[in-house]
Design a protein around this motif. Structure first.
Motif, PDB file in Angstrom:
ATOM      1  N   THR A 220       0.828  -1.211   0.000  1.00  0.00           N
ATOM      2  CA  THR A 220       0.000   0.000   0.000  1.00  0.00           C
ATOM      3  C   THR A 220       0.862   1.261   0.000  1.00  0.00           C
ATOM      4  O   THR A 220       0.577   2.225  -0.729  1.00  0.00           O
ATOM      5  CB  THR A 220      -0.922  -0.002   1.233  1.00  0.00           C
ATOM      6  N   ALA A 221       1.917   1.248   0.829  1.00  0.00           N
ATOM      7  CA  ALA A 221       2.808   2.417   0.866  1.00  0.00           C
ATOM      8  C   ALA A 221       3.487   2.635  -0.477  1.00  0.00           C
ATOM      9  O   ALA A 221       3.669   3.776  -0.919  1.00  0.00           O
ATOM     10  CB  ALA A 221       3.852   2.223   1.966  1.00  0.00           C
ATOM     11  N   GLY A 222       3.857   1.547  -1.160  1.00  0.00           N
ATOM     12  CA  GLY A 222       4.477   1.686  -2.473  1.00  0.00           C
ATOM     13  C   GLY A 222       3.539   2.274  -3.501  1.00  0.00           C
ATOM     14  O   GLY A 222       3.918   3.156  -4.280  1.00  0.00           O
ATOM     15  N   PHE A 223       2.310   1.814  -3.516  1.00  0.00           N
ATOM     16  CA  PHE A 223       1.342   2.359  -4.484  1.00  0.00           C
ATOM     17  C   PHE A 223       1.026   3.817  -4.180  1.00  0.00           C
ATOM     18  O   PHE A 223       0.817   4.621  -5.101  1.00  0.00           O
ATOM     19  CB  PHE A 223       0.067   1.517  -4.479  1.00  0.00           C
ATOM     20  N   ILE A 224       0.965   4.174  -2.909  1.00  0.00           N
ATOM     21  CA  ILE A 224       0.752   5.583  -2.554  1.00  0.00           C
ATOM     22  C   ILE A 224       1.927   6.429  -3.037  1.00  0.00           C
ATOM     23  O   ILE A 224       1.755   7.532  -3.573  1.00  0.00           O
ATOM     24  CB  ILE A 224       0.549   5.727  -1.034  1.00  0.00           C
ATOM     25  N   GLY A 225       3.157   5.912  -2.856  1.00  0.00           N
ATOM     26  CA  GLY A 225       4.327   6.638  -3.331  1.00  0.00           C
ATOM     27  C   GLY A 225       4.328   6.797  -4.836  1.00  0.00           C
ATOM     28  O   GLY A 225       4.659   7.878  -5.355  1.00  0.00           O
ATOM     29  N   VAL A 226       3.970   5.743  -5.572  1.00  0.00           N
ATOM     30  CA  VAL A 226       3.900   5.839  -7.041  1.00  0.00           C
ATOM     31  C   VAL A 226       2.840   6.852  -7.447  1.00  0.00           C
ATOM     32  O   VAL A 226       3.032   7.639  -8.390  1.00  0.00           O
ATOM     33  CB  VAL A 226       3.611   4.451  -7.647  1.00  0.00           C
ATOM     34  N   LEU A 227       1.704   6.861  -6.749  1.00  0.00           N
ATOM     35  CA  LEU A 227       0.646   7.837  -7.054  1.00  0.00           C
ATOM     36  C   LEU A 227       1.125   9.261  -6.812  1.00  0.00           C
ATOM     37  O   LEU A 227       0.800  10.180  -7.576  1.00  0.00           O
ATOM     38  CB  LEU A 227      -0.585   7.534  -6.205  1.00  0.00           C
ATOM     39  N   LEU A 228       1.925   9.464  -5.770  1.00  0.00           N
ATOM     40  CA  LEU A 228       2.418  10.810  -5.476  1.00  0.00           C
ATOM     41  C   LEU A 228       3.442  11.287  -6.500  1.00  0.00           C
ATOM     42  O   LEU A 228       3.446  12.464  -6.876  1.00  0.00           O
ATOM     43  CB  LEU A 228       3.022  10.842  -4.062  1.00  0.00           C
ATOM     44  N   ILE A 229       4.323  10.407  -6.953  1.00  0.00           N
ATOM     45  CA  ILE A 229       5.339  10.855  -7.917  1.00  0.00           C
ATOM     46  C   ILE A 229       4.737  11.080  -9.301  1.00  0.00           C
ATOM     47  O   ILE A 229       5.355  11.755 -10.131  1.00  0.00           O
ATOM     48  CB  ILE A 229       6.502   9.855  -8.020  1.00  0.00           C
ATOM     49  N   MET A 230       3.547  10.543  -9.565  1.00  0.00           N
ATOM     50  CA  MET A 230       2.928  10.760 -10.863  1.00  0.00           C
ATOM     51  C   MET A 230       2.593  12.229 -11.100  1.00  0.00           C
ATOM     52  O   MET A 230       2.522  12.676 -12.246  1.00  0.00           O
ATOM     53  CB  MET A 230       1.656   9.919 -10.981  1.00  0.00           C
ATOM     54  N   THR A 231       2.400  13.000 -10.019  1.00  0.00           N
ATOM     55  CA  THR A 231       2.056  14.412 -10.174  1.00  0.00           C
ATOM     56  C   THR A 231       3.213  15.218 -10.754  1.00  0.00           C
ATOM     57  O   THR A 231       2.989  16.228 -11.417  1.00  0.00           O
ATOM     58  CB  THR A 231       1.648  15.005  -8.812  1.00  0.00           C
ATOM     59  N   ASN A 232       4.441  14.784 -10.493  1.00  0.00           N
ATOM     60  CA  ASN A 232       5.611  15.502 -11.010  1.00  0.00           C
ATOM     61  C   ASN A 232       6.424  14.641 -11.974  1.00  0.00           C
ATOM     62  O   ASN A 232       7.568  14.985 -12.296  1.00  0.00           O
ATOM     63  CB  ASN A 232       6.521  15.941  -9.846  1.00  0.00           C
ATOM     64  N   PHE A 233       5.852  13.555 -12.440  1.00  0.00           N
ATOM     65  CA  PHE A 233       6.600  12.647 -13.302  1.00  0.00           C
ATOM     66  C   PHE A 233       6.819  13.233 -14.692  1.00  0.00           C
ATOM     67  O   PHE A 233       7.887  13.070 -15.286  1.00  0.00           O
ATOM     68  CB  PHE A 233       5.854  11.315 -13.396  1.00  0.00           C
ATOM     69  N   ALA A 234       5.803  13.946 -15.221  1.00  0.00           N
ATOM     70  CA  ALA A 234       5.911  14.492 -16.579  1.00  0.00           C
ATOM     71  C   ALA A 234       7.013  15.545 -16.696  1.00  0.00           C
ATOM     72  O   ALA A 234       7.823  15.480 -17.630  1.00  0.00           O
ATOM     73  CB  ALA A 234       4.561  15.061 -17.015  1.00  0.00           C
TER      74      ALA A 234
END
Length: 265
Positions: A220-234
């Protein structure tokens, strides 16, 4: 009656063979173009469509020893141009592999027909996002433009390219691991905090089943982290693409043969 001399035939073959060698070399290594889903006819059609934009080719017979050497050199140059941009996608794959391993998804792999082997699911997900962003910023068109301009920066000739350019490619390959680690560092930090918390919790309550609780928490913590980095991934990927194009220009500059020395008067 129309007559064609051997010299004219060699000139026509050189005008088509030498540029196509560099173009098809790019299509064999560059992202998007090297995908197995792209038909070979489309790649060849793009190469033929770009022939009118090419500068004049050297008057060398393609079937001669020098012509074959030039042909092989152009293939290597095209592959090198595509490989420099491929390093950006390799860094994204490395980041996905690191995140998946720390999340406990290292076993979640499947056969990737594009890579020709087994690939982590999270690596494929991030690579798909990077591919969509690359298409969104017209990176595929910029790749073609860079290759067309490479005939001006590094003209086709019998001169042997410098070894400094190949050394620069090798040094650029070492940045894949550093870039992949930096991309995955925010998620790895979150997972490190989660693992430390689980360690403290296990010491406080030894009767707690760590394997039953730890895996869902880290996942769960990993998926939350991936979701958070998606905001600045582009924006981060866009800067990596720009650096990749800069590296291509620098590589071509290092590959270009040195001008002949002017003898002193």
């Amino acid at each position: 009656m129309l007559s064609v001399t051997a010299a004219q035939l060699d000139a026509w073959l050189a005008a088509a063979a030498f540029p196509l060698a560099r173009l098809l070399g790019l299509f064999a290594a560059a992202p998007i173009f090297s995908n197995r889903g792209m038909p070979v006819r489309v790649r060849l059609a793009v190469g033929i469509a770009l022939l009118p934009a090419m500068p004049p080719m050297p008057e060398v017979a393609p079937n001669s020893g020098i012509g074959l050497a030039i042909f092989g050199q152009q293939i290597f140059i095209g592959v090198a141009v595509g490989f420099m941009m491929r390093l950006v996608f390799a860094a994204v794959d490395t980041a996905g592999a690191l995140i998946g391993m720390q999340m406990g998804l290292s076993f979640a792999i499947f056969f990737d027909p594009d890579a020709g082997g087994q690939t982590a699911v999270l690596s494929d997900f991030l690579s798909l996002i990077a591919t969509l962003l690359f298409l969104a910023v017209n990176g595929h068109l910029l790749m073609i433009e860079v290759l067309v301009r490479s005939f001006e920066w590094l003209p086709v000739g019998a001169e042997v390219v410098r070894a400094q350019g190949w050394g620069y490619i090798a040094r650029a390959g070492a940045t894949v691991f550093a870039t992949g680690l930096l991309l995955s560092l925010p998620v790895l930090g979150i997972l490190l905090v989660a693992n430390i918390s689980l360690g403290v919790l296990t010491r406080a309550a030894p009767q707690l089943n760590l394997f039953a609780v730890g895996f869902p928490v880290t996942l769960t913590a990993g998926f939350i982290g991936v979701l958070l980095i998606m905001t600045n991934f582009a924006p981060v990927l866009q800067s990596l693409f720009e650096r990749g194009f800069d590296d291509i220009g620098h590589m071509l500059e290092l590959l270009a043969p040195l001008p002949p020395a002017v003898p002193p008067r």
